[in-house]
Design a protein around this motif. Structure first.
Motif, PDB file in Angstrom:
ATOM      1  N   PRO A  98       2.398   7.999   8.907  1.00  0.00           N
ATOM      2  CA  PRO A  98       1.018   8.470   8.807  1.00  0.00           C
ATOM      3  C   PRO A  98       0.273   8.365  10.133  1.00  0.00           C
ATOM      4  N   HIS A 111       9.045  -7.521   4.270  1.00  0.00           N
ATOM      5  CA  HIS A 111      10.288  -6.776   4.118  1.00  0.00           C
ATOM      6  C   HIS A 111      11.087  -6.691   5.406  1.00  0.00           C
ATOM      7  N   TYR A 137      -0.141  10.922   0.780  1.00  0.00           N
ATOM      8  CA  TYR A 137      -1.117  11.498   1.711  1.00  0.00           C
ATOM      9  C   TYR A 137      -1.459  12.927   1.348  1.00  0.00           C
ATOM     10  N   GLN A 182       5.778  -8.478   8.582  1.00  0.00           N
ATOM     11  CA  GLN A 182       5.685  -8.316   7.136  1.00  0.00           C
ATOM     12  C   GLN A 182       6.965  -8.754   6.456  1.00  0.00           C
ATOM     13  N   HIS A 236       4.965   0.374  -6.034  1.00  0.00           N
ATOM     14  CA  HIS A 236       3.591   0.419  -6.522  1.00  0.00           C
ATOM     15  C   HIS A 236       3.524   0.831  -7.986  1.00  0.00           C
ATOM     16  N   PRO A 288       9.374   4.601   9.466  1.00  0.00           N
ATOM     17  CA  PRO A 288       8.745   5.175   8.271  1.00  0.00           C
ATOM     18  C   PRO A 288       7.329   4.661   8.033  1.00  0.00           C
ATOM     19  N   GLU A 289       7.103   3.400   8.357  1.00  0.00           N
ATOM     20  CA  GLU A 289       5.767   2.850   8.173  1.00  0.00           C
ATOM     21  C   GLU A 289       4.773   3.501   9.124  1.00  0.00           C
ATOM     22  N   GLU A 306       5.073  -7.828  -0.730  1.00  0.00           N
ATOM     23  CA  GLU A 306       5.170  -7.555   0.693  1.00  0.00           C
ATOM     24  C   GLU A 306       6.625  -7.524   1.151  1.00  0.00           C
ATOM     25  N   ALA A 307       7.432  -8.310   0.487  1.00  0.00           N
ATOM     26  CA  ALA A 307       8.828  -8.414   0.916  1.00  0.00           C
ATOM     27  C   ALA A 307       9.641  -7.192   0.514  1.00  0.00           C
ATOM     28  N   LEU A 308       9.060  -6.350  -0.338  1.00  0.00           N
ATOM     29  CA  LEU A 308       9.750  -5.122  -0.715  1.00  0.00           C
ATOM     30  C   LEU A 308       9.032  -3.965  -0.047  1.00  0.00           C
ATOM     31  N   SER A 309       9.754  -3.201   0.747  1.00  0.00           N
ATOM     32  CA  SER A 309       9.116  -2.083   1.426  1.00  0.00           C
ATOM     33  C   SER A 309       8.663  -1.059   0.403  1.00  0.00           C
ATOM     34  N   HIS A 310       7.412  -0.598   0.530  1.00  0.00           N
ATOM     35  CA  HIS A 310       6.905   0.332  -0.474  1.00  0.00           C
ATOM     36  C   HIS A 310       7.478   1.727  -0.299  1.00  0.00           C
ATOM     37  N   ARG A 311       8.304   1.908   0.712  1.00  0.00           N
ATOM     38  CA  ARG A 311       8.912   3.209   0.913  1.00  0.00           C
ATOM     39  C   ARG A 311      10.301   3.312   0.308  1.00  0.00           C
ATOM     40  N   PHE A 312      10.764   2.227  -0.319  1.00  0.00           N
ATOM     41  CA  PHE A 312      12.089   2.244  -0.944  1.00  0.00           C
ATOM     42  C   PHE A 312      11.901   2.288  -2.454  1.00  0.00           C
ATOM     43  N   HIS A 321      12.791   0.701   8.480  1.00  0.00           N
ATOM     44  CA  HIS A 321      11.590  -0.043   8.106  1.00  0.00           C
ATOM     45  C   HIS A 321      10.385   0.253   8.986  1.00  0.00           C
ATOM     46  N   MET A 344       0.843  -1.197   0.000  1.00  0.00           N
ATOM     47  CA  MET A 344       0.000   0.000   0.000  1.00  0.00           C
ATOM     48  C   MET A 344       0.872   1.239   0.000  1.00  0.00           C
ATOM     49  N   HIS A 345       0.820   1.966  -1.059  1.00  0.00           N
ATOM     50  CA  HIS A 345       1.589   3.197  -1.080  1.00  0.00           C
ATOM     51  C   HIS A 345       0.638   4.331  -1.416  1.00  0.00           C
TER      52      HIS A 345
END
Lengths: 283, 653
Positions: A193, A168, A5, A166, B468, A189-190, B416-422, A186, A1-2
């Motif tokens: 929000p 990652h 915001y 999760q 994404h 940052p998650e 899921e194994a890849l962080s969506h923030r990277f 990891h 989910m990205h």
């Protein structure tokens, strides 16, 4: 989910309004010395004079300009509430992560403590404690920080529990990442929000509590605060000055709370995918 | 009878002489059939020509034949020997017959050369030999250009045998023939050469397998392995032998063919040290410096003398899980009140260098848990995981770091194994950053190389994309690039293609196997797809309820499944054909009516007995009481109490 915001908030009309209002408030607070026509502590006109061109909101019982008081009050309100929000959110973050990561006895102690804290009527405790100590700005900030962390902590703890399993995280651990790296790159940052929403909620509650306490007279009498203004104005309601003395700070408090509430709600709906789908459907 | 020792043959060139054969040691006893296999250019034919005294090269070392030194013989002596007690069937035999003489004259020629004037005898022998090789008397008067390829080959054989040689060399005897003719000729060769020693030279493994009792593997002029033929092809020790076997297409094989990475070294640039080291995937420093000697190998325990030239002692075992048990608390959050779910129930598994092991099983059978234990992500409750024979959880910090680098896992669900923030760059760089390898520049290079491997673009725009913005296939590739950026020795891939559609899945799997072959890492492939496992795996394991119920070479498992569960899986394997009208085979329909249990049932059902007992058609009291041990049957291993007597006998075949 990205999710972006900022885009989400901009799409939401009320959210946009919230952003505008909050920006306005912050600008007023920062620019108070420039914006205020007079020194709010100085005696500038006869006391209790009604609004006129030089004093748009008139003066109070000691002849201070009410508009200037109102503008400086923004500073106090925002300073107290934002500091309280920063501290309490930090506490929530640290305690929540500790509970979520280390589990075990520590987690159980923290969770029970939160339960207890949630049961206690926060405002009452604040009232008593503030009345006992010298109720300056610092005291209030510390007090609010200590009282307002539990709800956020619980949410963060919950999120950490689901996050840390999760993929990652597992992957990063497999690469040999240490706890510090996992937290910084990891986990935290998650949580951004969530922290933002929590921050805004705490600001909202702190604004209300600060105004409430000051209204009851539990605040440094020399400070400029909307609550204090309400407190003093209430005694002079019979003079008919309430329209320009009592009403403006009251409205200011309401507006601030509404502004943060709007911002908070739109952030929250951006966060929650189910609510987000509704907004997409509308567009 | 024939003894070759330290034979070096080199050809003069402008620079230093080019060795075609380099210190070859070989011995052939009377009546023995020895095979010699190798790629083209490995020096097979040069060896044959040297034995025939026909090689123009500079020779060193010694070759003794029946006690006589061959290399010191002069031309006249050679002529006596050649076509006498040593003879050879040459490659491309069609060119060896002259079109101007009749066949009979040519076949008789070697005999007449040995015994001039004995024409009667020569004719008699020619006719009888032509009959033996399946050509009638009439062929004596025919000319070579009227013969088919098979007939030429037959007459060449007759020609070679006419002097009743003690030693026969067959150089690619059937390579250019079609399958049926080849089969006939092979049969013929087998029958006719019963009394003499034979050296069969071929790049074709099946020829050697048919004719030779023992086989030597020649590579770039060096012998790498020598073993009884069947053992060599069943369980090759040397990485090169294994690669040769893998590259050979057979009908039984279900795995995709794999070429051997790299090219055969040219004569002038023969690598120092072990000749195979540039193409080998387990090279040590020592392999680059020293040439390995052909020595007795210790690895094999049952019979047969096996010789091996490898510093690593053949294919190395990289990863081994010994008696792995993993449990999950059922509920109650780890306070131990509710009991445990045994996800993995004592599994032994190993993974060799450069091997693909496919683990099959339905969801909930414990595949992922086992994979995670092997990759060192989770620590099993009991048992040990050894990486290069060192227990993972008993390593020093430094060793553990190194192991982390060598042991990578490709996780199920790459999204899921890849962080969506990277972004892509950061994602692929992450292992390097965590391990603190290199600076920004060298990391960037490693990332680009890794993206190249998985065939993703490496431009700035792509590097800055976020998960994404990528498709499922691209995500999987990014995850793969991330796992490969550290150049691991072992990759545990957990359902690498499960969530992708068939065409993307095919691409990813092909890519994975191609990389496996090129990069040479060992792959532990976890999948629920039996067809995929059979295509990808050298070996295959079938898991049910936390136990490996059957294990063995993929082709064996597919063609001859032993465990009832494996059979069931095979029946359920995806197919595009319509199911045939169900014939009422009692044995097959027997398994049909039982329904499979739910996951929890599977694992909980039978904590002491066989996991499959509840569903199994054949289960009896002992199945519920005792966990069946993994028993070896031929090259397979099966865990079942009820292996019928018929299956047991396979062992002896």
């Amino acid at each position: 989910m990205h999710v972006n915001y900022w885009d989400e908030i901009k799409k939401d009309r009320l959210g946009k309004l919230g952003v505008i209002l909050v920006t306005l408030l912050v600008t007023i607070a920062l620019g108070a010395p420039l914006l205020a026509p007079y020194d709010p502590w100085a005696y500038v006109a006869p006391s209790l004079s009604p609004p006129c061109w030089s004093h748009p909101l008139g003066t109070n019982e000691v002849g201070q300009d009410i508009l200037s008081e109102l503008i400086y009050g923004t500073r106090t309100t925002l300073l107290v509430s934002v500091s309280a929000a920063i501290f309490s959110t930090t506490v929530s973050l640290v305690v929540g992560i500790m509970a979520g990561i280390f589990r075990g006895t520590l987690e159980r102690i923290i969770l029970r403590l939160i339960d207890v804290m949630l049961v206690i009527p926060v405002f009452l405790v604040a009232l008593l404690v503030a009345a006992y100590f010298q109720p300056g700005m610092v005291t209030l900030i510390v007090l609010f920080s200590l009282l307002l962390w539990p709800p956020g902590t619980r949410i963060i703890w919950n999120r950490v529990l689901s996050l840390k399993n999760q993929g990652h995280f597992t992957a990063a651990r497999q690469f040999g990442a240490g706890t510090a790296y996992l937290l910084w790159r990891h986990l935290v940052p998650e949580l951004y929000p969530l922290l933002a929403v929590n921050f805004i909620q705490v600001v909202r509650r702190a604004v209300f509590m600060e105004a409430g306490l000051a209204f009851l007279g539990i605040f440094d009498p020399g400070a400029k605060s909307w609550g204090l203004m309400l407190h003093y104005a209430r005694e002079f309601v019979f003079t008919g000055s309430w329209t320009w003395w009592l009403l403006p700070p009251g409205l200011a408090v309401s507006l601030t709370i509404i502004a943060f509430a709007l911002l908070g709600y739109s952030l929250e709906s951006a966060l929650d995918p189910r609510m987000r789908r509704q907004t997409y459907a509308e567009n | 009878m024939l003894k070759i020792s330290e034979l070096t043959v080199s050809f003069p060139s402008t620079g230093s002489p080019l060795p075609v054969l380099d210190g070859v040691n070989l011995q052939i006893e009377a009546g023995e059939k020895l095979g010699l296999v190798g790629e083209s250019g490995s020096g097979k034919t040069s060896l044959a020509l040297t034995l025939m005294g026909l090689s123009p090269g500079e020779k060193q070392g010694s070759v003794t034949f029946q006690g006589e030194e061959l290399l010191e013989k002069n031309n006249r002596e050679w002529e006596q020997l050649r076509g006498g007690s040593i003879s050879m069937v040459m490659q491309q035999s069609g060119e060896m017959l002259t079109p101007v003489l009749s066949l009979g004259k040519q076949v008789a020629e070697p005999y007449l050369k040995q015994y001039p004037g004995r024409k009667e005898e020569a004719y008699r022998r020619t006719v009888s030999l032509l009959k033996q090789v399946g050509l009638g008397e009439s062929y004596v008067h025919r000319y070579p250009y009227t013969l088919s390829g098979g007939e030429v080959q037959r007459s060449m054989l007759a020609m070679a045998l006419i002097t009743e040689p003690a030693f026969l060399i067959l150089d690619e005897p059937v390579s250019s023939l079609d399958a049926l003719t080849r089969e006939e000729i092979l049969q013929l060769l087998k029958n006719l050469t019963r009394n003499c020693s034979v050296l069969v030279i071929s790049h074709d493994l099946s020829t050697v397998a048919r004719l030779a009792e023992r086989t030597a593997v020649l590579y770039s002029g060096c012998l790498l392995e020598k073993a009884p033929t069947e053992e060599l092809f069943q369980s090759p020790l040397h990485p090169y032998s294994r690669a040769l076997v893998r590259a050979y297409p057979t009908l039984e094989g279900v795995k995709e063919l794999q070429g051997i990475r790299g090219e055969v070294p040219s004569l002038s640039f023969r690598p120092r040290g072990c000749p195979f080291h540039p193409r080998c995937t387990q090279t040590l420093d020592r392999c680059r410096r020293e040439r390995p000697i052909l020595e007795e190998a210790v690895k094999n325990e049952n019979g047969g003398q096996r010789m091996l030239a490898c510093h690593r002692g053949g294919v190395v075992e990289l990863l081994r899980g010994r008696d792995i048990r993993s449990c999950y608390p059922l509920d109650g959050g780890g306070n131990g009140r509710a009991g445990y779910l045994e996800a993995v129930r004592g599994v032994d598994v190993y993974l060799d260098e450069g091997e693909v092991y496919a683990l099959v099983g339905e969801s909930g059978s414990g595949k992922t848990t086992l994979g995670k234990s092997l990759a060192g992500v989770d620590i099993p409750n009991e048992g040990e995981v050894y990486f290069q024979e060192k227990a993972i959880n008993k390593m020093s910090r430094k060793e553990a770091r190194e192991t982390r680098r060598c042991l990578q896992m490709l996780f199920q669900n790459s999204g899921e194994a890849l962080s969506h923030r990277f972004n892509v760059h950061d994602l692929v760089a992450e292992p390097l950053v965590i391990q603190g390898i290199g600076d920004d520049l060298s990391r960037r290079k490693a990332i680009e190389r890794s993206l190249d491997w998985v065939r993703l673009p490496r431009d700035e725009d792509f590097m800055h994309r976020y998960p994404h913005q990528l498709s499922g296939g691209e995500l999987q590739r990014v995850a793969l690039a991330r796992a490969l950026v550290m150049e691991p020795r072992v990759l545990v891939a957990d359902e690498p293609s499960a969530s992708l559609d068939a065409s993307v899945q095919a691409k990813i799997i092909k890519l994975l196997l191609h990389l496996q072959n090129e990069r040479g890492f060992a792959l532990f492939l976890i999948t629920h797809d039996l067809a995929l496992a059979a295509r990808a795996g050298d070996r295959m394991g079938v898991m049910y309820g936390g136990m490996i119920v059957e294990e063995g070479p993929s082709s064996r498992l597919v063609h001859r499944p032993l465990h009832p569960y494996t059979r069931r899986l095979l029946q359920a394997a995806p197919t595009l054909e319509l199911p045939p009208e169900e014939p009422s085979h009692a044995s097959i329909s027997g398994t049909e009516n039982s329904t499979l249990q739910s996951t929890a049932d599977q694992l909980q059902a039978n904590s002491s007995g066989c996991s499959y007992a509840k569903v199994c058609h054949w289960s009896s009291a002992i199945c519920f009481r005792e966990k069946p041990p993994l028993r070896e049957i031929g090259s397979q291993k099966v865990a079942c109490h009820h292996l019928s007597a018929e299956l047991q006998t396979i062992k002896h075949r």
